[in-house]
Design a protein around this motif. Structure first.
Motif, PDB file in Angstrom:
ATOM      1  N   LEU A 141     -12.587   7.618  11.187  1.00 57.26           N
ATOM      2  CA  LEU A 141     -12.473   8.319  10.244  1.00 57.26           C
ATOM      3  C   LEU A 141     -10.594   8.366   9.488  1.00 57.26           C
ATOM      4  N   ASP A 142     -10.165   7.920  10.410  1.00 54.11           N
ATOM      5  CA  ASP A 142      -8.981   7.935  10.181  1.00 54.11           C
ATOM      6  C   ASP A 142      -8.521   6.730   9.470  1.00 54.11           C
ATOM      7  N   SER A 143      -8.467   6.095   9.478  1.00 51.96           N
ATOM      8  CA  SER A 143      -8.377   4.489   9.139  1.00 51.96           C
ATOM      9  C   SER A 143      -9.546   3.433   9.135  1.00 51.96           C
ATOM     10  N   GLY A 144      -9.863   3.125  10.301  1.00 56.91           N
ATOM     11  CA  GLY A 144     -10.296   2.066   9.914  1.00 56.91           C
ATOM     12  C   GLY A 144      -9.813   0.245  10.314  1.00 56.91           C
ATOM     13  N   HIS A 145     -10.947  -0.277  10.009  1.00 54.32           N
ATOM     14  CA  HIS A 145     -10.427  -1.679   9.189  1.00 54.32           C
ATOM     15  C   HIS A 145     -10.393  -1.619   7.608  1.00 54.32           C
ATOM     16  N   ARG A 146     -10.659  -0.649   7.420  1.00 51.76           N
ATOM     17  CA  ARG A 146      -9.988  -0.107   6.141  1.00 51.76           C
ATOM     18  C   ARG A 146      -8.227  -0.314   5.842  1.00 51.76           C
ATOM     19  N   ALA A 147      -8.280   0.141   6.627  1.00 47.73           N
ATOM     20  CA  ALA A 147      -6.822   0.318   6.929  1.00 47.73           C
ATOM     21  C   ALA A 147      -6.075  -0.950   6.150  1.00 47.73           C
ATOM     22  N   PRO A 148      -6.467  -1.849   7.053  1.00 48.57           N
ATOM     23  CA  PRO A 148      -5.188  -3.596   6.898  1.00 48.57           C
ATOM     24  C   PRO A 148      -5.967  -3.565   6.152  1.00 48.57           C
ATOM     25  N   TYR A 149      -7.220  -3.786   5.906  1.00 43.98           N
ATOM     26  CA  TYR A 149      -7.734  -4.611   4.550  1.00 43.98           C
ATOM     27  C   TYR A 149      -7.376  -4.199   3.554  1.00 43.98           C
ATOM     28  N   GLN A 150      -6.598  -2.835   3.589  1.00 47.24           N
ATOM     29  CA  GLN A 150      -6.001  -2.627   2.023  1.00 47.24           C
ATOM     30  C   GLN A 150      -4.622  -2.738   1.923  1.00 47.24           C
ATOM     31  N   THR A 151      -3.710  -2.943   3.256  1.00 47.24           N
ATOM     32  CA  THR A 151      -2.773  -3.370   3.145  1.00 47.24           C
ATOM     33  C   THR A 151      -2.818  -5.086   3.156  1.00 47.24           C
ATOM     34  N   VAL A 152      -3.911  -5.100   3.200  1.00 49.53           N
ATOM     35  CA  VAL A 152      -3.929  -6.998   2.433  1.00 49.53           C
ATOM     36  C   VAL A 152      -3.741  -7.519   0.902  1.00 49.53           C
ATOM     37  N   ARG A 153      -4.819  -6.200   0.550  1.00 51.24           N
ATOM     38  CA  ARG A 153      -5.252  -6.064  -1.071  1.00 51.24           C
ATOM     39  C   ARG A 153      -4.184  -5.598  -1.473  1.00 51.24           C
ATOM     40  N   GLN A 154      -3.026  -5.216  -1.280  1.00 50.05           N
ATOM     41  CA  GLN A 154      -1.960  -5.046  -1.736  1.00 50.05           C
ATOM     42  C   GLN A 154      -0.700  -5.716  -1.883  1.00 50.05           C
ATOM     43  N   HIS A 155      -0.886  -6.724  -0.716  1.00 47.45           N
ATOM     44  CA  HIS A 155       0.215  -7.498  -0.714  1.00 47.45           C
ATOM     45  C   HIS A 155      -0.146  -8.838  -2.127  1.00 47.45           C
ATOM     46  N   LEU A 156      -1.503  -9.219  -1.836  1.00 48.68           N
ATOM     47  CA  LEU A 156      -2.635 -10.479  -2.808  1.00 48.68           C
ATOM     48  C   LEU A 156      -1.969  -9.683  -4.343  1.00 48.68           C
ATOM     49  N   GLN A 157      -2.009  -8.558  -4.761  1.00 45.32           N
ATOM     50  CA  GLN A 157      -2.086  -7.914  -5.904  1.00 45.32           C
ATOM     51  C   GLN A 157      -0.775  -7.624  -5.957  1.00 45.32           C
ATOM     52  N   SER A 158      -0.013  -7.902  -5.295  1.00 43.61           N
ATOM     53  CA  SER A 158       1.662  -7.578  -6.227  1.00 43.61           C
ATOM     54  C   SER A 158       2.445  -9.065  -5.722  1.00 43.61           C
ATOM     55  N   GLY A 159       2.067  -9.459  -5.195  1.00 45.09           N
ATOM     56  CA  GLY A 159       2.399 -11.159  -4.827  1.00 45.09           C
ATOM     57  C   GLY A 159       3.399 -10.876  -3.623  1.00 45.09           C
ATOM     58  N   ASP A 160       4.147  -9.563  -3.227  1.00 46.58           N
ATOM     59  CA  ASP A 160       5.230  -9.961  -2.683  1.00 46.58           C
ATOM     60  C   ASP A 160       5.059 -10.524  -0.787  1.00 46.58           C
ATOM     61  N   GLY A 161       4.035 -11.172  -0.785  1.00 43.28           N
ATOM     62  CA  GLY A 161       3.629 -11.758   0.823  1.00 43.28           C
ATOM     63  C   GLY A 161       3.142 -12.832   0.857  1.00 43.28           C
TER      64      GLY A 161
END
Length: 302
Positions: A141-161
Motif C-alpha cells: 500500500l505504501d510503495s510496492g514495486h511501483r516506487a522503484p518503477y517510477q524511479t527508473v521512469r523519472q531517470h529515463l525521462q530526465s536523461g540524467d541516469g
C-alpha cells in the motif's frame, strides 16, 4: 430338351430372386438399424446438451447471485485482483461443477485449498501469521514495486541516469511499457497483489474480515485516484508491473505469458467481471454495502 434343362434355369431364377429379396431385406434392415442408431445418438446428444445447458444455467445463477450480493464499490475492489482470481479459479476448478466463476464476486477463495493458499503466501511473501501479513500489505500500500518503477521512469525521462546507475533490464521494461501505461506505471500489479493477499489472509485466519475489507477500500481509492482510463489500461499496468517485478521476464517468461493470456481473457470473455462491470467513469459514485469499506480514508490495518 430334357427335364433338367427346363428345371435348372427355373431353379437358378428362383435362387437369384431369393438372393435379391434377401439382400434387399438385409439392406433395408441395415438402413433401419442405422436410422435407429442415429436417432438414439441424436437423442443422447440432445439429452447431454440439455443437461449441460441446465448445469450452465445453474452455474450462471450462482455467479449472478454472488454478483448481486455485492455493491458496485465492492465488485470494483474485487475486480482489481481479477488477474489473480482467474488464475486461482483454474486451481479450484472441479470436474463436475466446472470453473467456480462466482469466486470473482467472493472475497475469500473457495474452501478446500487452504494448503495451496498457505504455501503461496509462504513462498511468495514469507507470510505465516497476522504480523507478516500486515507487513507485506503495508509495503504494497505504501510503495510496492511501483516506487522503484517510477524511479527508473523519472531517470529515463530526465536523461540524467547513466548506464551504471540504471539496471538495464528494468530500464528496458519501463521503456517498453511507457507508451501503454504512462504515469500509472505498474500500480495495478501492486493493487492486485494487495487485494489477493488480503483475501487469502482472511481465508487463513491471518486477518479479520473487517481488516481485509479495509485493505480493499484503500486499494479501491488508490485505483480511483490514479489515471487509469479503463480495464484495458489497468490490465496493461498489471502486465508492466509483473514484468518489472521479474526484471524483464528473463527469470520467468512462462509466467509473464500466462499473465498476458489472463488479461486478454478478462478483457474479451463474456464471463469476465471486467466485461460485466466496466471501469467507472470519472465522478461516478459507486454504490457500496459495507460501512467498514470506508471511502477516502486510509485504513488502520491493526
Amino acid at each position: 430338351m430334357t427335364l433338367w434343362q427346363l428345371v435348372i434355369p427355373v431353379v437358378v431364377g428362383l435362387v437369384l430372386a431369393f438372393l435379391w429379396w434377401a439382400g434387399k431385406a438385409m439392406l433395408e434392415g441395415a438402413r433401419e438399424g442405422i436410422q435407429e442408431a442415429n436417432e438414439e445418438l441424436a437423442q443422447e446428444k440432445a439429452e447431454r446438451e440439455a443437461q449441460q445447458a441446465e448445469q450452465t444455467a445453474a452455474r450462471q445463477q450462482v455467479v449472478e447471485t454472488a454478483a448481486r450480493s455485492l455493491g458496485e464499490a465492492e465488485r470494483f475492489a474485487l475486480n482489481l485482483r481479477a488477474p489473480f482470481a482467474q488464475l486461482w479459479i483454474q486451481i479450484f476448478e472441479d470436474a463436475v461443477s466446472g470453473r467456480p466463476l462466482e469466486y470473482f464476486y467472493q472475497f475469500t477463495p473457495p474452501a478446500g485449498k487452504e494448503d495451496e493458499l498457505r504455501q503461496s503466501l509462504v513462498e511468495g511473501w514469507e507470510i505465516t501469521d497476522h504480523t507478516s501479513a500486515l507487513s507485506s500489505l503495508a509495503w504494497l500500500l505504501d510503495s510496492g514495486h511501483r516506487a522503484p518503477y517510477q524511479t527508473v521512469r523519472q531517470h529515463l525521462q530526465s536523461g540524467d541516469g547513466t548506464s551504471d546507475e540504471l539496471n538495464k533490464r528494468l530500464a528496458a521494461v519501463v521503456g517498453k511499457w511507457e507508451s501503454e501505461v504512462g504515469e500509472v506505471g505498474g500500480l495495478a500489479f501492486d493493487l492486485a497483489r494487495a487485494v489477493d493477499i488480503a483475501a487469502q489472509g482472511v481465508a487463513l485466519g491471518y486477518l479479520s474480515e473487517a481488516q481485509g475489507w479495509r485493505v480493499l477500500g484503500q486499494c479501491r481509492q488508490m485505483a480511483r485516484d490514479a489515471a487509469f482510463r479503463d480495464w484495458a489500461h489497468y490490465g496493461q499496468s498489471f502486465r508492466a508491473g509483473a514484468e518489472f517485478w521479474k526484471s524483464g521476464g528473463v527469470i520467468d517468461g512462462v509466467r509473464n505469458k500466462g499473465y498476458a493470456q489472463t488479461v486478454r481473457w478478462l478483457l474479451e470473455d463474456a464471463d469476465s467481471p471486467w466485461v460485466r462491470d466496466p471501469w467507472p467513469t470519472a465522478g461516478q459514485v459507486l454504490e457500496q454495502q459495507r460501512a467498514a469499506d470506508t471511502d477516502g480514508v486510509r485504513p488502520t490495518l491493526h
